[in-house]
Write a protein that holds these residues in place. Structure first.
Motif, short mmCIF file in Angstrom:
data_model
loop_
_atom_site.label_atom_id
_atom_site.label_comp_id
_atom_site.label_asym_id
_atom_site.label_seq_id
_atom_site.Cartn_x
_atom_site.Cartn_y
_atom_site.Cartn_z
N GLN A 1 -56.67 -27.35 -74.19
CA GLN A 1 -57.05 -28.49 -75.03
C GLN A 1 -55.86 -29.42 -75.22
O GLN A 1 -55.98 -30.64 -75.06
N ASP A 2 -54.71 -28.87 -75.55
CA ASP A 2 -53.52 -29.68 -75.82
C ASP A 2 -53.10 -30.46 -74.58
O ASP A 2 -52.87 -31.67 -74.65
N ILE A 3 -53.02 -29.81 -73.45
CA ILE A 3 -52.61 -30.47 -72.21
C ILE A 3 -53.64 -31.52 -71.81
O ILE A 3 -53.30 -32.64 -71.44
N THR A 4 -54.93 -31.16 -71.88
CA THR A 4 -55.99 -32.08 -71.50
C THR A 4 -55.96 -33.31 -72.39
O THR A 4 -56.09 -34.44 -71.90
N ASP A 5 -55.78 -33.11 -73.69
CA ASP A 5 -55.74 -34.24 -74.62
C ASP A 5 -54.56 -35.16 -74.30
O ASP A 5 -54.71 -36.38 -74.28
N LYS A 6 -53.41 -34.59 -74.02
CA LYS A 6 -52.20 -35.39 -73.79
C LYS A 6 -52.18 -36.03 -72.41
O LYS A 6 -51.70 -37.15 -72.26
N ARG A 7 -52.70 -35.35 -71.40
CA ARG A 7 -52.57 -35.84 -70.03
C ARG A 7 -53.82 -36.49 -69.46
O ARG A 7 -53.71 -37.37 -68.61
N TYR A 8 -55.00 -36.04 -69.88
CA TYR A 8 -56.21 -36.43 -69.15
C TYR A 8 -57.30 -37.12 -69.97
O TYR A 8 -58.32 -37.51 -69.41
N ALA A 9 -57.11 -37.30 -71.27
CA ALA A 9 -58.16 -37.91 -72.10
C ALA A 9 -58.52 -39.31 -71.59
O ALA A 9 -59.71 -39.65 -71.50
N LYS A 10 -57.52 -40.10 -71.26
CA LYS A 10 -57.79 -41.46 -70.75
C LYS A 10 -58.52 -41.42 -69.41
O LYS A 10 -59.41 -42.22 -69.16
N LEU A 11 -58.13 -40.49 -68.57
CA LEU A 11 -58.78 -40.36 -67.26
C LEU A 11 -60.24 -39.97 -67.44
O LEU A 11 -61.12 -40.50 -66.74
N ILE A 12 -60.52 -39.09 -68.39
CA ILE A 12 -61.90 -38.69 -68.67
C ILE A 12 -62.70 -39.89 -69.16
O ILE A 12 -63.82 -40.14 -68.71
N LEU A 13 -62.12 -40.67 -70.08
CA LEU A 13 -62.80 -41.86 -70.59
C LEU A 13 -63.03 -42.88 -69.47
O LEU A 13 -64.11 -43.46 -69.35
N ASN A 14 -62.04 -43.06 -68.61
CA ASN A 14 -62.19 -44.00 -67.49
C ASN A 14 -63.28 -43.53 -66.52
O ASN A 14 -64.02 -44.35 -65.97
N ALA A 15 -63.39 -42.22 -66.32
CA ALA A 15 -64.46 -41.69 -65.46
C ALA A 15 -65.82 -42.02 -66.07
O ALA A 15 -66.76 -42.40 -65.35
N CYS A 16 -65.93 -41.91 -67.40
CA CYS A 16 -67.19 -42.25 -68.08
C CYS A 16 -67.52 -43.73 -67.88
O CYS A 16 -68.67 -44.09 -67.62
N LYS A 17 -66.50 -44.58 -67.99
CA LYS A 17 -66.72 -46.01 -67.79
C LYS A 17 -67.15 -46.29 -66.35
O LYS A 17 -68.04 -47.09 -66.11
N LEU A 18 -66.50 -45.62 -65.42
CA LEU A 18 -66.81 -45.80 -64.01
C LEU A 18 -68.26 -45.39 -63.72
O LEU A 18 -68.94 -46.03 -62.92
N LEU A 19 -68.72 -44.37 -64.40
CA LEU A 19 -70.09 -43.90 -64.24
C LEU A 19 -71.09 -44.68 -65.10
O LEU A 19 -72.26 -44.35 -65.14
N GLU A 20 -70.57 -45.68 -65.81
CA GLU A 20 -71.38 -46.52 -66.69
C GLU A 20 -72.09 -45.73 -67.78
O GLU A 20 -73.22 -46.01 -68.15
N LEU A 21 -71.40 -44.72 -68.28
CA LEU A 21 -71.90 -43.96 -69.42
C LEU A 21 -71.53 -44.71 -70.70
O LEU A 21 -70.48 -45.33 -70.77
N ASP A 22 -72.37 -44.64 -71.69
CA ASP A 22 -72.10 -45.34 -72.95
C ASP A 22 -71.19 -44.47 -73.82
O ASP A 22 -71.59 -44.02 -74.89
#
Length: 170
Positions: A134-155
């Motif tokens: 959780q700690d590593i994912t939050d610090k390193r990958y949270a933005k990437l996860i959000l960008n993937a959602c945007k790329l997939l046009e998820l709300d």
């Protein structure tokens, strides 16, 4: 002194040294962990400073991530338009497939593969198997996860990185 007495003395000295070194070894391990956490914190701060907070178009995002439309078309089973009633696992899998293209196999397997996402309203709750992930994912990958959602046009407007079992939530 005979050999028996020497052996007993050696054993006593060895046990005493081990007992005295244990707190030092523990302190070194804690310090090593703190140093690693500090490096992660510095990386998170650096990324936050680089974040302008500016919204970008899907094309700009794809360009920034180095993803072409052909790349998207070649990703198996990724649905660009996910319906509200669509199965949560499909959304989670689609997000993970986009992320997988951006990470090394080792990073993906270590930090993302065991996670699952659940979309509730416009919040993605990303469940990790343990607090370290959780700690590593939050610090390193949270933005990437959000960008993937945007790329997939998820709300999805926000990603919350949590610890737990997604099956208990769905």
């Amino acid at each position: 002194m005979d050999n028996n007495e020497i052996e007993i003395l050696r054993k006593v000295i060895s046990e005493e040294i081990t007992k005295q070194l244990k707190p030092i070894v523990n302190a070194i391990e804690e310090l090593t962990e703190e140093i690693e956490n500090f490096h992660l914190y510095l990386e998170a701060e650096k990324r936050e400073r680089e974040d302008t907070g500016k919204c970008i178009s899907q094309d700009e995002l794809m360009n920034k991530l180095g993803i072409t439309q052909e790349d998207l078309d070649n990703i198996e089973d990724v649905e660009i338009e996910l319906q509200e009633t669509q199965n949560q696992n499909e959304a989670s899998d689609a997000i993970k497939k986009v992320i997988k293209n951006e990470l090394s196999q080792v990073s993906y397997d270590t930090w993302i593969a065991e996670c699952k996402g659940v979309i509730e309203g416009n919040i993605l709750r990303w469940f990790c198997p343990n607090t370290f992930t959780q700690d590593i994912t939050d610090k390193r990958y949270a933005k990437l996860i959000l960008n993937a959602c945007k790329l997939l046009e998820l709300d999805v407007k926000e990603v919350k990185i949590l610890v737990g079992n997604v099956e208990k939530v769905i």
